[in-house]
Design a protein around this motif. Structure first.
Motif, mmCIF file in Angstrom:
data_model
loop_
_atom_site.group_PDB
_atom_site.id
_atom_site.type_symbol
_atom_site.label_atom_id
_atom_site.label_comp_id
_atom_site.label_asym_id
_atom_site.label_seq_id
_atom_site.Cartn_x
_atom_site.Cartn_y
_atom_site.Cartn_z
ATOM 1 N N ASN A 465 0.798 -1.221 0.000
ATOM 2 C CA ASN A 465 0.000 0.000 0.000
ATOM 3 C C ASN A 465 0.833 1.276 0.000
ATOM 4 O OD1 ASN A 465 -2.499 -1.405 0.067
ATOM 5 N ND2 ASN A 465 -2.215 -1.758 2.266
ATOM 6 N N LEU A 483 -14.508 10.858 8.322
ATOM 7 C CA LEU A 483 -15.144 9.798 7.543
ATOM 8 C C LEU A 483 -16.496 10.247 7.001
ATOM 9 C CD1 LEU A 483 -14.288 6.744 9.827
ATOM 10 C CD2 LEU A 483 -12.996 7.678 7.898
ATOM 11 N N ARG A 515 -13.849 10.961 -0.462
ATOM 12 C CA ARG A 515 -14.342 9.750 0.196
ATOM 13 C C ARG A 515 -13.304 9.220 1.173
ATOM 14 N NH1 ARG A 515 -14.066 5.985 -2.910
ATOM 15 N NH2 ARG A 515 -13.196 6.966 -4.791
ATOM 16 N N GLY A 517 -12.279 6.274 1.621
ATOM 17 C CA GLY A 517 -11.354 5.329 0.989
ATOM 18 C C GLY A 517 -10.175 6.014 0.331
ATOM 19 N N VAL A 518 -10.432 7.154 -0.295
ATOM 20 C CA VAL A 518 -9.355 7.920 -0.934
ATOM 21 C C VAL A 518 -8.384 8.433 0.118
ATOM 22 C CG1 VAL A 518 -8.818 10.017 -2.249
ATOM 23 C CG2 VAL A 518 -10.781 8.584 -2.901
ATOM 24 N N PHE A 520 -7.835 7.176 3.131
ATOM 25 C CA PHE A 520 -7.093 6.041 3.683
ATOM 26 C C PHE A 520 -5.947 5.633 2.759
ATOM 27 C CE2 PHE A 520 -10.979 4.316 6.214
ATOM 28 C CZ PHE A 520 -10.690 5.201 7.247
ATOM 29 N N LYS A 521 -6.239 5.553 1.459
ATOM 30 C CA LYS A 521 -5.212 5.128 0.500
ATOM 31 C C LYS A 521 -4.060 6.106 0.447
ATOM 32 C CE LYS A 521 -7.751 2.139 -2.681
ATOM 33 N NZ LYS A 521 -8.138 1.901 -4.095
#
Length: 574
Positions: A465, A483, A515, A517-518, A520-521
């Motif tokens: 990752n 979040l 978002r 998810g973005v 977190f990545k």
């Protein structure tokens, strides 16, 4: 402490790595928005890289200052005269960038600063009472690297911490060298590196002793031989062993060497194959080099490889290169494939230690298409001098204990040298000793590659990752993100960010309208060690999510305690 809002930051992350990126650190430094390439071996350092490099430099300064180092900043542009005085203007060859000023004067871009620091010493130091001195700088260096690659691992412009010690005698140098060795161990440990200190070849730096600090990684271009039992470790440039794993296949003893035809034979493998069937372990490999413009012949077992730095050390030469075919023909009367040292006079012959006592060997006859068999090393090569020339291989016996050696790729991050009087003699840097006698200053040199620490840390600490930074050199120690778009989540995040900043934590506040998810990545890719996420469900219970980048699951932490928990984690890693 420092807070950066992601919405205002320049962090140009990429989904894909450059096509030419081969090692993890190159791929991830580009993808995570730390660097961009300007030219071959020349990189722009973007804000994230500057933050991490500044932290590495701060650690280096703290440890250098702790052993009495005094910081300088010297020019990168050097007049040729000072390098000519030391004799290295020619030695450095094409590795040095050279230019002329408008008046035609010759200059070079500094690869290192022995000459410049010695020039200061000779102009200012007069008596032993002014010694010892330990001077250092953190400065840009230049090298005209012929094959720049692997991102920051092989470049043409780089940052180095170079330190220099000045003593009246070698006993003082030994103390300064030990101070630097211990400081280096602290620096690399604090930067999160798993390293080993190894014996090394001094190369163009010169001097009597040197040690490299190496990180075990497949991205490294050095080979290290190490014994896990007694902790012996050396670069293969200097490593020795108890000898090859397989004994030499000695042939039939003869009263004298006998010549036999070998048409078409050009290599060790050719002679080992049918119809000759002389195994490589039974052959003598003969190589011709030119050391300081004089020919030298190196002889090894056919199944061994020459290590050129060992040959250079054995000859004591400043420069060494393989001889050209026409030079070999003129010297021995034959071309490679039919060479041997039997009967050679007037040329220095060096024999690898593994050849001691061997009988019934095969070597070239110095006549194209012919070899000699029944060669006795003691009898027929008695005019040669034994030296350690071969490259050590994995599985061979440790020279210090009954263990066996492991050989692995490693990356050099630091190198320390006992220079002795090499530069003080050539540049005439002397002081009066206690007896009033004029003596050359005894010097040491100690280098650390700042960007190499950065890249080595990534090579050691990454996953699929992204980067997994050690807390000590991460561009940010914690990241805070929400979040969802709800105002109460943003308000809670602002509260946490303020508390973290007050606690002295460097924070990346991901306030983007993206978002979860973005976010977190990107946090994983950049490698921020601690992630604090504020969500509706947790906040309803007065809690936020805590997660370490280095592993472990998500943990719920009371909102009022999260700043203390982060600060405690940061302090424990300092």
């Amino acid at each position: 402490m420092h807070v950066v809002r992601y919405s205002q930051a320049f962090i140009p992350t990429l989904k894909e790595a450059p096509a030419d990126a081969q090692v993890a650190s190159h791929k991830l430094l580009v993808r995570a928005g730390f660097i961009r390439q300007l030219g071959a071996g020349i990189y722009d350092y973007l804000p994230l890289a500057k933050r991490s490099l500044a932290k590495i430099e701060a650690i280096v300064r703290e440890e250098m200052d702790a052993i009495g180092g005094q910081e300088f900043f010297l020019p990168a542009l050097h007049p040729a005269e000072i390098w000519k005085e030391s004799g290295r203007w020619e030695v450095m060859g094409d590795n040095m960038f050279r230019l002329k000023d408008r008046k035609g004067g010759d200059y070079g871009l500094g690869m290192t600063h022995e000459e410049i620091f010695t020039d200061i010493a000779r102009g200012e130091l007069r008596s032993y009472r002014q010694l010892p001195q330990v001077w250092y700088q953190i400065q840009t260096k230049f090298r005209d690297e012929p094959r720049p690659k692997s991102g920051l691992l092989r470049v043409r412009q780089f940052t180095m911490k170079d330190a220099y010690s000045f003593d009246v005698d070698r006993a003082g140098l030994d103390l300064r060298y030990e101070d630097q060795r211990r400081a280096y161990e602290k620096i690399f440990t604090r930067c999160g590196l798993d390293f080993v200190a190894v014996q090394a070849h001094s190369g163009s730096m010169g001097g009597s002793e040197s040690s490299e600090f190496m990180v075990k990684t497949e991205a490294g271009e050095d080979l290290v031989a190490a014994c896990p039992r007694c902790r012996y470790a050396a670069n293969t440039e200097t490593a020795t062993s108890r000898g090859p794993v397989a004994a030499a296949r000695q042939g039939t003893r003869k009263d004298r060497p006998e010549k036999f035809p070998t048409p078409g034979v050009r290599t060790i493998d050719d002679l080992a194959a049918a119809p000759y069937r002389r195994p490589a372990e039974q052959q003598l490999k003969t190589l011709v080099f030119v050391a300081d413009e004089k020919p030298v012949i190196a002889v090894l077992r056919g199944d061994d490889d020459l290590h050129e730095p060992k040959l250079q050390s054995a000859t004591g030469a400043t420069t060494i290169r393989p001889a050209h075919p026409e030079e070999i023909k003129a010297l021995l009367g034959a071309l490679p494939g039919s060479l041997g040292a039997v009967g050679v006079t007037g040329t220095k012959v060096l024999l690898d230690e593994a050849l001691r006592g061997l009988e019934g060997m095969v070597t070239g006859a110095n006549e194209d298409g012919f070899h000699l068999e029944g060669v006795s090393v003691p009898r027929d090569l008695g005019h040669g001098t034994f030296a350690s020339l071969r490259t050590v291989k994995a599985g061979e016996g440790c020279p210090r204990c009954d263990g066996t050696l492991d050989v692995f790729q490693a990356l050099e991050v630091g190198h320390i040298f006992k220079l002795g009087t090499k530069y003080s003699e050539s540049l005439k840097a002397t002081v009066l000793d206690k007896d009033g006698k004029q003596v050359p200053i005894v010097m040491g040199c100690y280098g650390i590659g700042v960007e190499r620490i950065l890249a080595a840390a990534i090579e050691l600490h990454h996953d699929d990752n992204g980067i997994v930074w050690p807390l000590s050199i991460a561009p940010f120690q914690a990241t805070v993100l929400t979040l969802g778009p709800e105002p109460e989540l943003k308000a809670a995040a602002e509260e946490i960010v303020g508390a973290l900043a007050k606690a002295g934590v460097d924070v990346l506040f991901d306030d983007r309208d993206e978002r979860a998810g973005v976010k977190f990545k990107d946090a994983d890719l950049v490698g921020v060690p601690i992630r604090i996420a504020v969500g509706k469900k947790g906040l309803a219970n007065g809690q936020v999510e805590w997660k370490l980048r280095a592993g472990g699951g998500v943990e719920l932490v009371p909102l009022g305690e999260v700043a203390r928990k982060v600060a405690d984690k940061v302090r424990s890693a300092a």
